[in-house]
Design an enzyme around this catalytic site. Structure first.
Site, PDB file in Angstrom:
ATOM      1  N   LYS A 120       0.866  -1.188   0.000  1.00  0.00           N
ATOM      2  CA  LYS A 120       0.000   0.000   0.000  1.00  0.00           C
ATOM      3  C   LYS A 120       0.896   1.230   0.000  1.00  0.00           C
ATOM      4  O   LYS A 120       1.423   1.647   1.014  1.00  0.00           O
ATOM      5  CB  LYS A 120      -0.912   0.036   1.231  1.00  0.00           C
ATOM      6  CG  LYS A 120      -2.019   1.070   1.041  1.00  0.00           C
ATOM      7  CD  LYS A 120      -2.435   1.787   2.299  1.00  0.00           C
ATOM      8  CE  LYS A 120      -1.566   2.928   2.689  1.00  0.00           C
ATOM      9  NZ  LYS A 120      -1.464   4.054   1.750  1.00  0.00           N
ATOM     10  N   GLU A 173       9.675   1.269  10.519  1.00  0.00           N
ATOM     11  CA  GLU A 173      10.725   2.254  10.223  1.00  0.00           C
ATOM     12  C   GLU A 173      10.060   3.609  10.384  1.00  0.00           C
ATOM     13  O   GLU A 173       9.307   4.050   9.513  1.00  0.00           O
ATOM     14  CB  GLU A 173      11.240   2.088   8.782  1.00  0.00           C
ATOM     15  CG  GLU A 173      11.941   0.770   8.504  1.00  0.00           C
ATOM     16  CD  GLU A 173      13.349   0.711   9.077  1.00  0.00           C
ATOM     17  OE1 GLU A 173      13.851   1.727   9.580  1.00  0.00           O
ATOM     18  OE2 GLU A 173      13.938  -0.376   9.029  1.00  0.00           O
ATOM     19  N   CYS A 208      13.886  10.639   6.717  1.00  0.00           N
ATOM     20  CA  CYS A 208      13.828  10.239   8.132  1.00  0.00           C
ATOM     21  C   CYS A 208      15.183  10.313   8.810  1.00  0.00           C
ATOM     22  O   CYS A 208      15.266  10.483  10.016  1.00  0.00           O
ATOM     23  CB  CYS A 208      13.272   8.829   8.230  1.00  0.00           C
ATOM     24  SG  CYS A 208      14.171   7.682   7.192  1.00  0.00           S
ATOM     25  N   GLU A 267      10.558  16.147  14.602  1.00  0.00           N
ATOM     26  CA  GLU A 267      11.076  16.076  13.242  1.00  0.00           C
ATOM     27  C   GLU A 267      10.573  17.283  12.430  1.00  0.00           C
ATOM     28  O   GLU A 267       9.360  17.479  12.312  1.00  0.00           O
ATOM     29  CB  GLU A 267      10.488  14.792  12.637  1.00  0.00           C
ATOM     30  CG  GLU A 267      11.338  14.072  11.682  1.00  0.00           C
ATOM     31  CD  GLU A 267      10.629  12.786  11.208  1.00  0.00           C
ATOM     32  OE1 GLU A 267       9.418  12.606  11.403  1.00  0.00           O
ATOM     33  OE2 GLU A 267      11.340  11.972  10.619  1.00  0.00           O
TER      34      GLU A 267
HETATM   35  N1  LIG Z   1      12.624   5.115   9.429  1.00  0.00           N
HETATM   36  C1  LIG Z   1      12.515   5.092   8.126  1.00  0.00           C
HETATM   37  O1  LIG Z   1      13.096   4.263   7.441  1.00  0.00           O
HETATM   38  C2  LIG Z   1      11.640   6.088   7.420  1.00  0.00           C
HETATM   39  C3  LIG Z   1      11.763   6.233   6.036  1.00  0.00           C
HETATM   40  C4  LIG Z   1      10.956   7.157   5.378  1.00  0.00           C
HETATM   41  C5  LIG Z   1      10.038   7.926   6.105  1.00  0.00           C
HETATM   42  N2  LIG Z   1       9.951   7.768   7.435  1.00  0.00           N
HETATM   43  C6  LIG Z   1       9.028   8.609   8.213  1.00  0.00           C
HETATM   44  O2  LIG Z   1       7.790   8.743   7.521  1.00  0.00           O
HETATM   45  C7  LIG Z   1       7.187   9.990   7.826  1.00  0.00           C
HETATM   46  C8  LIG Z   1       6.797  10.661   6.549  1.00  0.00           C
HETATM   47  O3  LIG Z   1       6.029   9.827   5.771  1.00  0.00           O
HETATM   48  P1  LIG Z   1       4.421   9.946   5.700  1.00  0.00           P
HETATM   49  O4  LIG Z   1       4.005  11.351   5.944  1.00  0.00           O
HETATM   50  O5  LIG Z   1       3.987   9.283   4.450  1.00  0.00           O
HETATM   51  O6  LIG Z   1       3.987   9.097   6.959  1.00  0.00           O
HETATM   52  P2  LIG Z   1       2.525   8.615   7.355  1.00  0.00           P
HETATM   53  O7  LIG Z   1       2.681   7.845   8.609  1.00  0.00           O
HETATM   54  O8  LIG Z   1       1.547   9.698   7.325  1.00  0.00           O
HETATM   55  O9  LIG Z   1       2.121   7.640   6.162  1.00  0.00           O
HETATM   56  C9  LIG Z   1       2.885   6.514   5.832  1.00  0.00           C
HETATM   57  C10 LIG Z   1       1.983   5.495   5.157  1.00  0.00           C
HETATM   58  O10 LIG Z   1       0.993   5.073   6.088  1.00  0.00           O
HETATM   59  C11 LIG Z   1      -0.288   5.217   5.519  1.00  0.00           C
HETATM   60  N3  LIG Z   1      -1.256   5.456   6.582  1.00  0.00           N
HETATM   61  C12 LIG Z   1      -1.572   6.615   7.180  1.00  0.00           C
HETATM   62  N4  LIG Z   1      -2.518   6.403   8.111  1.00  0.00           N
HETATM   63  C13 LIG Z   1      -2.787   5.076   8.097  1.00  0.00           C
HETATM   64  C14 LIG Z   1      -3.658   4.233   8.834  1.00  0.00           C
HETATM   65  N5  LIG Z   1      -4.448   4.719   9.774  1.00  0.00           N
HETATM   66  N6  LIG Z   1      -3.655   2.910   8.548  1.00  0.00           N
HETATM   67  C15 LIG Z   1      -2.856   2.402   7.598  1.00  0.00           C
HETATM   68  N7  LIG Z   1      -2.013   3.152   6.873  1.00  0.00           N
HETATM   69  C16 LIG Z   1      -1.976   4.465   7.131  1.00  0.00           C
HETATM   70  C17 LIG Z   1      -0.133   6.358   4.536  1.00  0.00           C
HETATM   71  O11 LIG Z   1      -1.180   6.328   3.603  1.00  0.00           O
HETATM   72  C18 LIG Z   1       1.222   6.034   3.954  1.00  0.00           C
HETATM   73  O12 LIG Z   1       1.101   5.045   2.985  1.00  0.00           O
HETATM   74  C19 LIG Z   1       8.247  10.749   8.588  1.00  0.00           C
HETATM   75  O13 LIG Z   1       7.942  10.701   9.949  1.00  0.00           O
HETATM   76  C20 LIG Z   1       9.532   9.987   8.293  1.00  0.00           C
HETATM   77  O14 LIG Z   1      10.518  10.147   9.258  1.00  0.00           O
HETATM   78  C21 LIG Z   1      10.713   6.867   8.112  1.00  0.00           C
HETATM   79  O1  LIG Z   2      13.584   8.578   4.595  1.00  0.00           O
HETATM   80  C1  LIG Z   2      14.168   7.561   4.859  1.00  0.00           C
HETATM   81  C2  LIG Z   2      14.948   6.668   3.967  1.00  0.00           C
HETATM   82  C3  LIG Z   2      16.144   7.321   3.414  1.00  0.00           C
HETATM   83  C4  LIG Z   2      17.319   6.401   3.306  1.00  0.00           C
HETATM   84  O2  LIG Z   2      17.170   5.209   3.065  1.00  0.00           O
HETATM   85  O3  LIG Z   2      18.423   6.924   3.457  1.00  0.00           O
END
Ligand SMILES: NC(=O)c1ccc[n+]([C@@H]2O[C@H](COP(=O)([O-])OP(=O)(O)OC[C@H]3O[C@@H](n4cnc5c(N)ncnc54)[C@H](O)[C@@H]3O)[C@@H](O)[C@H]2O)c1
Ligand SMILES: O=CCCC(=O)O
Length: 552
Positions: free
Chosen positions: A246, A321, A355, A452
């Site tokens: 998804k 993640e 992230c 963040e």
């Molecule tokens: N640690 C890592 O590897 C990593 C990598 C990339 C991004 N991130 C984090 O992701 C965030 C940014 O991404 P974002 O804004 O898309 O995050 P988000 O949590 O809003 O959404 C992530 C995914 O979850 C889905 N989602 C949202 N609500 C949901 C629910 N209730 N049930 C099921 N799915 C749901 C979204 O549609 C999307 O596909 C930042 O906090 C960033 O740090 C972490």
């Molecule tokens: O946003 C998180 C992923 C970025 C990375 O893999 O370095």
């Protein structure tokens, strides 16, 4: 089960999502979407004719509309223009995707590791046989390499820029990064070894097998629309699992194009499904299903916590993640140039929407002013603009909500005594462009020290001693990435060991790679992706005790 909506997307005519939800971004409401500019339009027409701009979901190897024909509008964040209308799916489509994935698991999991490896390799590089003229009309059948993900890096990069906004060069870099996970796990598929344990009784033999977990639900964010998917799907398919992906509603097009190439590579129907649309509904369906044995999620900490709780009733494996709050620590003894370049890359990659982005820049007393000046000079050279424009190094933020968050964090810091050295406001280009910003005299009571930022703002925080630096760096609920800049080998060891983080860069600002483990501690997540450790997440360990071995 209610997971709570976090929809920040225009879902037009979608039957299930409450579009009037306060979470919906006003920027993306359809009436405000404009016609596409010629540039973006020609890119999107080219992509459409190449068959890579897909708008239907993928279930059981078939491209399908949502059952009630509703769609989501995908926008170009640089212009607000509509790029495509894609199927808006929910519970029914997700349940069908799970069923097809479950069926596909029965055969995919029993293929040999070599067979799975070959399919994955074809996803990035597919060999084809062609007749070629070799000498005076004499023809020979030759094996040519036809790369899928890699040969389509331009088109995939264009899709990423269209729907996510990052500069095209960076987007093409993401394609290479994304493909590297498929290549790595195609190789790793053949190295999943079990164990033979010295038995506790002479008539027994003790064996350990690693077996695929089963159907995996993979939920991914918008900031890396390809790499966050391949980092999950690569090890899942390599292990023998099947997947329902998804992608984020903001960036589904890259996921769909990658899935189209997976089909061309021979990933069997049902082994990889893509459903997108109503996030809470799809999430609920994945979590409620006893057939889904694992949820792997990349996204915000808030949503990750909800998913983890919702996985409890069916006791699924969970990998998370989540968000970070990375410190970049510059010690007095650092090489100034290395510290500036490393922190610049760590902070401003993807306009600060990563992230592992440096969220706080901790600078020691003795080098603080020199660093502030040199860093601001470097940041000033960043080129803000449309990702398709030559020379752009900073694209737009993803949407209005992101801009509002950054603005409120900057206002909070200034109201509490921080000083803006550079930027500090929306860019004159309008839309969701924000000026690359450097702020000094930031302290721990300001919101940007705790949360963040996810935008192009670098807060400089002063510290006196190594102990201070470690204390400030660890004073957060997050624990994903940290960076240290020092010329002392002893200090780099000491501080690396003391930092409560999953990844540490020493004199390096970009450390992610498919060959090393990626993941956080504390509230930044559970589990690891990439490397041999990332493969373990998709295995169940089975112990077999063979008794009565001494019988003649
Ligand atoms: N640690 C890592 O590897 C990593 C990598 C990339 C991004 N991130 C984090 O992701 C965030 C940014 O991404 P974002 O804004 O898309 O995050 P988000 O949590 O809003 O959404 C992530 C995914 O979850 C889905 N989602 C949202 N609500 C949901 C629910 N209730 N049930 C099921 N799915 C749901 C979204 O549609 C999307 O596909 C930042 O906090 C960033 O740090 C972490
Ligand atoms: O946003 C998180 C992923 C970025 C990375 O893999 O370095």
């Amino acid at each position: 089960m209610v997971l709570g909506a976090a929809a920040r997307v225009a879902i037009v005519g979608c039957r299930r999502l409450v579009c009037s939800s306060s979470h919906a971004s006003p920027l993306l409401v359809s009436s405000q979407c404009r016609q596409m500019s010629m540039d973006a339009q020609s890119v999107s027409e080219k992509l459409r004719s190449s068959g890579l701009l897909r708008t239907q979901g993928l279930i059981g190897g078939k491209w399908i509309d949502s059952y009630d024909k509703t769609t989501i509008k995908v926008n170009n964040p640089a212009t607000g223009e509509i790029v495509a209308d894609v199927a808006c799916m929910g519970v029914k489509e997700t349940n069908d995707a799970i069923a097809s994935s479950y069926e596909a698991f029965q055969s995919w999991s029993t293929r040999t590791a070599g067979e799975r490896s070959r399919v994955l390799r074809r996803w990035i590089t597919r060999p084809v046989w062609r007749w070629r003229n070799v000498f005076h009309g004499c023809q020979m059948r030759m094996k040519l390499k036809f790369d899928l993900l890699v040969a389509h890096k331009e088109e995939l990069g264009q899709l990423i820029t269209l729907e996510q906004g990052k500069p095209l060069k960076e987007a093409i870099g993401e394609v290479a990064y994304g493909a590297s996970f498929i290549e790595y796990y195609a190789e790793e598929a053949k190295r999943v070894y079990g164990d033979i344990i010295p038995p506790n009784a002479s008539d027994r033999r003790l064996l350990v097998l690693k077996q695929p977990v089963g159907v995996v639900g993979a939920i991914t964010p918008w900031n890396f629309p390809l790499a966050m998917i391949t980092r999950k799907v690569g090890p899942a398919l390599a292990s023998g699992c099947t997947v329902v992906v998804k992608p984020s509603e903001l960036t589904p097009l890259t996921a769909l194009a990658a899935a189209e190439l997976a089909l061309q590579a021979g990933v069997p129907p049902g082994a990889l499904n893509v459903v997108m649309g109503n996030a809470p509904e799809i999430g609920d369906a994945l979590l409620a299903s006893p057939q889904v044995r694992k949820i792997t999620f990349t996204g915000s900490t808030a949503v990750g916590k909800k998913l983890m709780a919702a996985a409890a009733p069916t006791v699924k494996k969970v990998s998370l993640e989540l968000g970070g709050n990375a410190p970049s620590i510059i010690f007095d003894d650092a090489d100034l140039d290395v510290a500036v370049k490393g922190t610049l890359a760590a902070k401003f990659r993807n306009s600060g929407q990563t992230c592992v982005c440096a969220n706080r820049v901790l600078v020691q007393d003795g080098i603080y002013d020199k660093f502030a000046e040199a860093f601001s000079e470097a940041v000033q050279k960043l080129e803000v603009g449309d990702g398709f424009k030559e020379g752009t190094t900073q694209g737009p933020l993803i949407n209005d909500a992101a801009i509002q968050k950054v603005e409120s964090f900057v206002q909070d810091a200034v109201s509490k005594g921080a000083k803006i050295l550079l930027g500090g406001k929306k860019h004159s280009l309008g839309m969701t462009f924000y000026e690359p910003t450097v702020i000094r005299d930031v302290t721990s009571n300001m919101i940007m020290s705790k949360e963040e930022i996810f935008g192009p703002v670098a807060p400089l925080i002063r510290f006196k001693t190594e102990e201070d630096a470690i204390r400030i760096a660890n004073d957060t609920i997050a624990g994903l990435a940290a960076y240290i800049f020092t010329n002392s080998v002893q200090r780099s060891w000491r501080v690396s060991e003391a930092l409560e983080y999953g990844l540490v860069g020493v004199n390096e600002g970009i450390i992610s790679t498919e060959v090393a483990p990626f993941g956080g501690v504390k509230q930044s997540g559970l589990g690891r992706e990439g490397s041999k450790y990332g493969m373990d997440e998709y295995h169940e360990i089975k112990y077999i005790c063979m008794g009565d071995m001494n019988r003649q």
